[in-house]
Design an enzyme around this catalytic site. Structure first.
Site, PDB file in Angstrom:
ATOM      1  N   ILE A  97       0.938  -1.143   0.032  1.00  0.00           N
ATOM      2  CA  ILE A  97      -0.026   0.139   0.123  1.00  0.00           C
ATOM      3  C   ILE A  97       0.776   1.266  -0.067  1.00  0.00           C
ATOM      4  O   ILE A  97       0.502   2.177  -0.819  1.00  0.00           O
ATOM      5  CB  ILE A  97      -1.021   0.150   1.249  1.00  0.00           C
ATOM      6  CG1 ILE A  97      -1.918   1.137   0.926  1.00  0.00           C
ATOM      7  CG2 ILE A  97      -0.241   0.174   2.450  1.00  0.00           C
ATOM      8  CD1 ILE A  97      -2.942   1.233  -0.104  1.00  0.00           C
ATOM      9  N   GLU A 174      -7.267  -1.834   5.716  1.00  0.00           N
ATOM     10  CA  GLU A 174      -7.009  -2.450   6.945  1.00  0.00           C
ATOM     11  C   GLU A 174      -5.746  -3.562   7.305  1.00  0.00           C
ATOM     12  O   GLU A 174      -5.324  -3.725   6.314  1.00  0.00           O
ATOM     13  CB  GLU A 174      -8.349  -3.254   7.145  1.00  0.00           C
ATOM     14  CG  GLU A 174      -8.914  -4.244   6.049  1.00  0.00           C
ATOM     15  CD  GLU A 174      -7.730  -5.097   5.655  1.00  0.00           C
ATOM     16  OE1 GLU A 174      -7.139  -5.645   6.490  1.00  0.00           O
ATOM     17  OE2 GLU A 174      -7.591  -5.348   4.476  1.00  0.00           O
ATOM     18  N   GLY A 314      -5.385  -7.157   0.935  1.00  0.00           N
ATOM     19  CA  GLY A 314      -5.895  -6.174   1.692  1.00  0.00           C
ATOM     20  C   GLY A 314      -5.177  -4.750   1.858  1.00  0.00           C
ATOM     21  O   GLY A 314      -4.541  -4.438   0.827  1.00  0.00           O
ATOM     22  N   GLU A 315      -5.018  -4.160   3.081  1.00  0.00           N
ATOM     23  CA  GLU A 315      -4.187  -2.988   3.286  1.00  0.00           C
ATOM     24  C   GLU A 315      -4.961  -1.635   2.362  1.00  0.00           C
ATOM     25  O   GLU A 315      -4.252  -0.790   2.643  1.00  0.00           O
ATOM     26  CB  GLU A 315      -2.776  -3.061   2.579  1.00  0.00           C
ATOM     27  CG  GLU A 315      -2.166  -4.548   3.440  1.00  0.00           C
ATOM     28  CD  GLU A 315      -0.618  -4.262   2.710  1.00  0.00           C
ATOM     29  OE1 GLU A 315      -0.174  -3.688   1.861  1.00  0.00           O
ATOM     30  OE2 GLU A 315      -0.029  -5.346   3.331  1.00  0.00           O
ATOM     31  N   GLY A 316      -5.856  -2.089   1.395  1.00  0.00           N
ATOM     32  CA  GLY A 316      -6.317  -0.928   0.918  1.00  0.00           C
ATOM     33  C   GLY A 316      -5.619  -0.961  -0.690  1.00  0.00           C
ATOM     34  O   GLY A 316      -5.567   0.045  -1.364  1.00  0.00           O
TER      35      GLY A 316
END
Length: 356
Positions: A97, A174, A314-316
């Protein structure tokens, strides 16, 4: 009477705007529909911003981090220490990210929603810790009602801060070891689907380990019977998920473009929609996660993801990678010439007749 009349006027205005946007898209120097999904994204951007010339300003991604008590039941192959370690990695620029946000000039902020760790002073991680992680759902609800509300309020406050700074396009990520489990439980409850359908391998659970994760989630689901969206979120969610739900709801109130990442962010969006159905109008679903259950949520929401790259990080990260494509939709709408402007003959002279 007055309220009904006002609503009718508003509906008529929105219908008119949609037609004008579609007309503007159709008259660009291209065959009808030739830019595919970019045309649909451009239309959605214009509708969100209530304009024929949408623009994406100061994009930001907020990453909420928190730990989960349910990891005590062995639902993740990683220890919970990875949560704080990865949060630090985000800030030092080493995570996916981090590099994708840097590449695309997206502001990245990392927020401690409930990590079971005390970050050193001076670390650029924003302290919004509600608790040191959610509770073990095998023993008690993940959050109290007050903790859930506090997390949602803080998520909303962070979005307001970005909006005041000029941001109108916001995404959410997240970090929380074990957080596919609460996401699966929320999906299971809101869509009334079997736990097996909603539970995937997360960070790498396969075979007997995945079977164990599924058994744990089944046991958790049977233990509780929450009645409202807020009760369901408090019972089965996580602090970072609750903060994301509050953030998504606030972004809708502020008419922002909302970039939705993968499985966990979509579960948070599904939850937010239980509070306010119109949230869906502002959401661009950025990619199709490989995590089991994500496509089912997308189907339920009638969402076609911007990208399908086999990602499940994830992580955006999916939101950051998709952002240039979304920006391209606004760019062609604003800068591409029409047939008249370019002096090009238009084969489709009556687009409204042909479209109908």
């Amino acid at each position: 009477m007055t309220n009904d009349y006002s609503m009718t006027i508003n509906d008529n205005q929105m219908t008119s705007l949609r037609k004008q946007l579609q007309h503007k898209i159709d008259l660009k120097t291209k065959p009808l529909g030739a830019l595919g999904q970019l045309e649909k994204i451009a239309l959605q951007l214009g509708m969100i911003q209530n304009t024929l010339a949408p623009e994406l300003r100061k994009p930001a991604i907020l990453v909420f981090a928190a730990d989960h008590g349910l990891t005590d039941e062995g639902v993740s192959p990683y220890p919970k220490d990875v949560t704080w370690q990865m949060a630090m990695n985000f800030c030092t620029g080493g995570a996916a990210i981090s590099v994708f946000c840097k590449q695309n000039d997206i502001t990245l902020k990392v927020i401690d929603a409930g990590v079971d760790y005390d970050f050193p002073s001076g670390t650029p991680i924003i302290d919004a810790k509600v608790a040191r992680g959610s509770r073990n759902m095998m023993l008690e609800p993940a959050m109290t009602a007050e903790e859930c509300r506090q997390a949602m309020k803080q998520g909303a406050a962070f979005v307001r801060q970005e909006a005041l700074a000029g941001c109108n396009t916001i995404g959410f990520g997240e970090m929380g070891i074990g957080n596919t489990s609460p996401s699966s439980l929320l999906m299971h409850r809101f869509l009334n689907l079997p736990i097996e359908t909603c539970t995937g391998k997360g960070a790498g659970m396969e075979g007997e380990k995945l079977d164990h994760k599924t058994r744990v989630l089944k046991a958790v689901s049977k233990k509780y019977n929450p009645q409202t969206p807020e009760e369901t979120l408090a019972t089965f969610g996580g602090l970072e998920i609750a903060m994301m739900v509050g953030a998504i709801l606030e972004a809708k109130k502020l008419d922002m473009v909302i970039l939705i990442d993968g499985f966990i962010a979509t579960a948070a969006t599904l939850t937010a929609i239980q509070f306010e159905a119109s949230v869906r109008e502002n959401c661009l679903f950025c990619h199709a996660s490989e995590e089991q259950g994500h496509q089912l949520m997308l189907d339920y929401l009638g969402a076609k993801p911007v990208l399908n790259l086999g990602m499940r990080l994830g992580e955006g990260s999916g939101a950051a990678v998709a952002y240039p494509v979304i920006k391209a939709a606004a760019t062609f709408l604003n800068e591409m010439a029409s047939f008249d402007e370019a002096g090009v003959s238009n084969k489709e002279e009556n687009t409204e007749v042909q479209r109908s």
